[in-house]
Scaffold this motif. Structure first.
Motif, mmCIF file in Angstrom:
data_model
loop_
_atom_site.group_PDB
_atom_site.id
_atom_site.type_symbol
_atom_site.label_atom_id
_atom_site.label_comp_id
_atom_site.label_asym_id
_atom_site.label_seq_id
_atom_site.Cartn_x
_atom_site.Cartn_y
_atom_site.Cartn_z
ATOM 1 N N THR A 258 31.547 135.036 -27.945
ATOM 2 C CA THR A 258 31.908 136.083 -26.990
ATOM 3 C C THR A 258 31.511 135.711 -25.565
ATOM 4 O O THR A 258 31.990 136.328 -24.605
ATOM 5 C CB THR A 258 31.218 137.402 -27.377
ATOM 6 N N THR A 259 30.635 134.719 -25.408
ATOM 7 C CA THR A 259 30.243 134.259 -24.064
ATOM 8 C C THR A 259 31.004 133.001 -23.650
ATOM 9 O O THR A 259 30.670 132.377 -22.652
ATOM 10 C CB THR A 259 28.727 133.971 -24.025
ATOM 11 N N GLY A 260 32.001 132.619 -24.415
ATOM 12 C CA GLY A 260 32.767 131.418 -24.125
ATOM 13 C C GLY A 260 32.599 130.386 -25.226
ATOM 14 O O GLY A 260 31.753 130.514 -26.112
ATOM 15 N N ARG A 261 33.400 129.351 -25.167
ATOM 16 C CA ARG A 261 33.347 128.306 -26.178
ATOM 17 C C ARG A 261 32.138 127.401 -25.932
ATOM 18 O O ARG A 261 31.906 126.975 -24.798
ATOM 19 C CB ARG A 261 34.637 127.479 -26.160
ATOM 20 N N ILE A 262 31.389 127.136 -26.995
ATOM 21 C CA ILE A 262 30.247 126.234 -26.860
ATOM 22 C C ILE A 262 30.521 124.972 -27.671
ATOM 23 O O ILE A 262 31.077 125.028 -28.768
ATOM 24 C CB ILE A 262 28.927 126.905 -27.314
ATOM 25 N N ARG A 263 30.134 123.843 -27.111
ATOM 26 C CA ARG A 263 30.421 122.543 -27.703
ATOM 27 C C ARG A 263 29.131 121.824 -28.072
ATOM 28 O O ARG A 263 28.063 122.129 -27.539
ATOM 29 C CB ARG A 263 31.253 121.695 -26.742
ATOM 30 N N GLY A 264 29.272 120.875 -28.974
ATOM 31 C CA GLY A 264 28.114 120.065 -29.347
ATOM 32 C C GLY A 264 27.101 120.793 -30.207
ATOM 33 O O GLY A 264 25.914 120.472 -30.172
ATOM 34 N N VAL A 265 27.551 121.770 -31.004
ATOM 35 C CA VAL A 265 26.641 122.471 -31.912
ATOM 36 C C VAL A 265 26.453 121.608 -33.158
ATOM 37 O O VAL A 265 27.414 121.342 -33.888
ATOM 38 C CB VAL A 265 27.195 123.856 -32.310
ATOM 39 N N ARG A 266 25.235 121.142 -33.402
ATOM 40 C CA ARG A 266 24.990 120.233 -34.516
ATOM 41 C C ARG A 266 25.035 120.976 -35.851
ATOM 42 O O ARG A 266 24.635 122.134 -35.957
ATOM 43 C CB ARG A 266 23.626 119.554 -34.357
ATOM 44 N N PHE A 267 25.531 120.284 -36.874
ATOM 45 C CA PHE A 267 25.466 120.817 -38.240
ATOM 46 C C PHE A 267 24.927 119.726 -39.160
ATOM 47 O O PHE A 267 25.027 118.533 -38.872
ATOM 48 C CB PHE A 267 26.835 121.312 -38.725
ATOM 49 N N VAL A 268 24.343 120.142 -40.262
ATOM 50 C CA VAL A 268 23.778 119.201 -41.232
ATOM 51 C C VAL A 268 24.364 119.496 -42.606
ATOM 52 O O VAL A 268 24.649 120.640 -42.957
ATOM 53 C CB VAL A 268 22.232 119.296 -41.301
ATOM 54 N N CYS A 269 24.548 118.437 -43.379
ATOM 55 C CA CYS A 269 24.971 118.540 -44.770
ATOM 56 C C CYS A 269 24.664 117.203 -45.433
ATOM 57 O O CYS A 269 24.271 116.245 -44.766
ATOM 58 C CB CYS A 269 26.459 118.888 -44.897
ATOM 59 N N SER A 270 24.834 117.128 -46.731
ATOM 60 C CA SER A 270 24.570 115.881 -47.437
ATOM 61 C C SER A 270 25.646 114.852 -47.111
ATOM 62 O O SER A 270 26.720 115.186 -46.587
ATOM 63 C CB SER A 270 24.543 116.133 -48.950
ATOM 64 N N ALA A 271 25.368 113.596 -47.433
ATOM 65 C CA ALA A 271 26.346 112.534 -47.183
ATOM 66 C C ALA A 271 27.617 112.769 -47.992
ATOM 67 O O ALA A 271 28.735 112.588 -47.482
ATOM 68 C CB ALA A 271 25.730 111.177 -47.527
ATOM 69 N N ASP A 272 27.466 113.182 -49.262
ATOM 70 C CA ASP A 272 28.646 113.487 -50.088
ATOM 71 C C ASP A 272 29.402 114.678 -49.532
ATOM 72 O O ASP A 272 30.638 114.707 -49.523
ATOM 73 C CB ASP A 272 28.217 113.759 -51.528
#
Length: 376
Positions: free
Chosen positions: A125-139
């Motif tokens: 709602t405050t605008g598009r934000i970029r570079g938000v990191r996410f984590v998950c397994s390699a698979d």
């Protein structure tokens, strides 16, 4: 894994869109739950005025309409009780409410994935934000990159933010099984296979009892700290049971795949309605996640190409797998099986798993297409 400012923007966005969804739900309830197009005509302009983007407004309206569709289906199926019951009246008498942290769908117009950098660009709602990191397994990252399709849901749970992505993984081609592995499901032994694998349920049942006693003590205390403790422990038992079922299902499917075997499961649908038990035993039966284990085995088997059949579970625990003699007295107790015809002593669950394996082969042979050459 957003930074502090990013997390604040995402959480504020969730609260804003769910507050808007509650308003749309109230409008839908007043208008008699119109179709999505008509509901959009009543609410779209106001949602834009609340600061929602075009796609976010569309998804909010669709989320509300889908919620009412689900409610209607549950009422029709009788999941909320009979007409006139308190639960059904409560559900029908007021608009559907959305929690502040409830899931919000995102499509590719308002969410983009950068797999190599493991970041996303997302609308708020405050605008598009970029570079938000996410984590998950390699698979998980590999599956996400190859098979992600459609919308993803942003959800907050216990202070953490999750993106739930839909991945359409193709099923492997099903092979012709050389034999079947029978799987007997139970409470004392969660799963027993005809090949000798046995997943004991003692530790799981002990944990359930401990969690249940602890919940009772905290609920009886009913202090602020007790309620906080209850909230912190919420879903902990469910996660443990789910993980246990995943481990068991993976072991069974891997064994079947490695030996080119099929898997035969009991059809236990409606068992809770059929079985009559005393009150202490009912608690154990209703906490038995046999359906979840069966679903895990089925979907893991589809991914590996392992054939799965469901067979009638009737008398599998009273029949000796070798001579076929059926007698209620054959099942001496939970663990002991003694055939009254030939005097053989066996483990009850292991014997039942052999019966299930045999029925699985019969069902498979009866259901497959005839391989007899056509008459010239």
């Amino acid at each position: 894994m957003p930074e502090a400012e990013q997390a604040a923007a995402l959480m504020a966005t969730l609260r804003t869109v769910n507050e808007a969804a509650n308003w749309v739900s109230a409008v839908a309830f007043e208008q008699g739950v119109p179709r999505e197009y008509e509901l959009r005509r009543h609410t779209y302009a106001q949602l834009k005025g609340r600061g929602l983007g075009a796609q976010a407004a569309q998804h909010t309206i669709k989320k509300v309409r889908d919620a009412y569709t689900t409610l209607k289906a549950n009422i029709k199926a009788g999941n909320l009780g009979r007409p006139g019951s308190k639960r059904r009246q409560k559900a029908e008498s007021k608009p559907i409410a959305f929690r502040p942290e409830a899931a919000q769908p995102y499509d590719d117009r308002c969410l983009s994935w950068q797999y190599d950098a493991q970041t996303v660009s997302i609308w708020t709602t405050t605008g598009r934000i970029r570079g938000v990191r996410f984590v998950c397994s390699a698979d998980g990252l590999k599956i996400l990159q190859q098979y992600r399709k459609g919308e993803s849901d942003l959800i907050e749970r216990d202070g953490a933010l999750y993106l739930v992505a839909t991945c359409e993984v193709p099923e492997a081609e099903e092979y012709e099984p050389g034999h079947f592995i029978g799987v007997d499901l139970g409470i004392v032994n969660i799963a027993t296979t005809s090949t000798g694998y046995q997943a004991a349920g003692r530790g799981l049942n002990r944990r359930r009892t401990r969690e249940r006693d602890l919940r009772g003590k905290l609920q009886k205390k009913n202090t602020k700290s007790a309620r906080r403790r209850l909230k912190a422990r919420a879903r902990k038992e469910q996660r443990h049971v789910k993980n246990t079922n995943h481990v068991i299902a993976k072991r069974i499917v891997t064994e079947a795949e490695g030996t080119s075997a099929g898997i035969a499961l009991e059809d236990l649908g409606g068992i809770r309605q059929r079985v009559r038990l005393r009150k202490p035993q009912r608690v154990t039966l209703h906490s038995w996640a046999f359906a979840q284990l069966g679903e895990f085995i089925a979907y893991k088997a589809r991914r590996a190409g392992v054939p799965v059949v469901h067979v009638d579970a009737a008398y599998t625990s009273q029949t000796y797998c070798e001579c076929g003699h059926v007698d209620k007295k054959n099942r001496v107790d939970q663990a002991l099986f003694l055939c009254r015809n030939c005097g053989v002593v066996a483990h009850a669950d292991r014997n039942a798993s052999h019966n299930i394996a045999h029925r699985g082969a019969v069902v498979w042979n009866a259901g497959r297409e005839s391989r007899v050459p056509a008459t010239p």
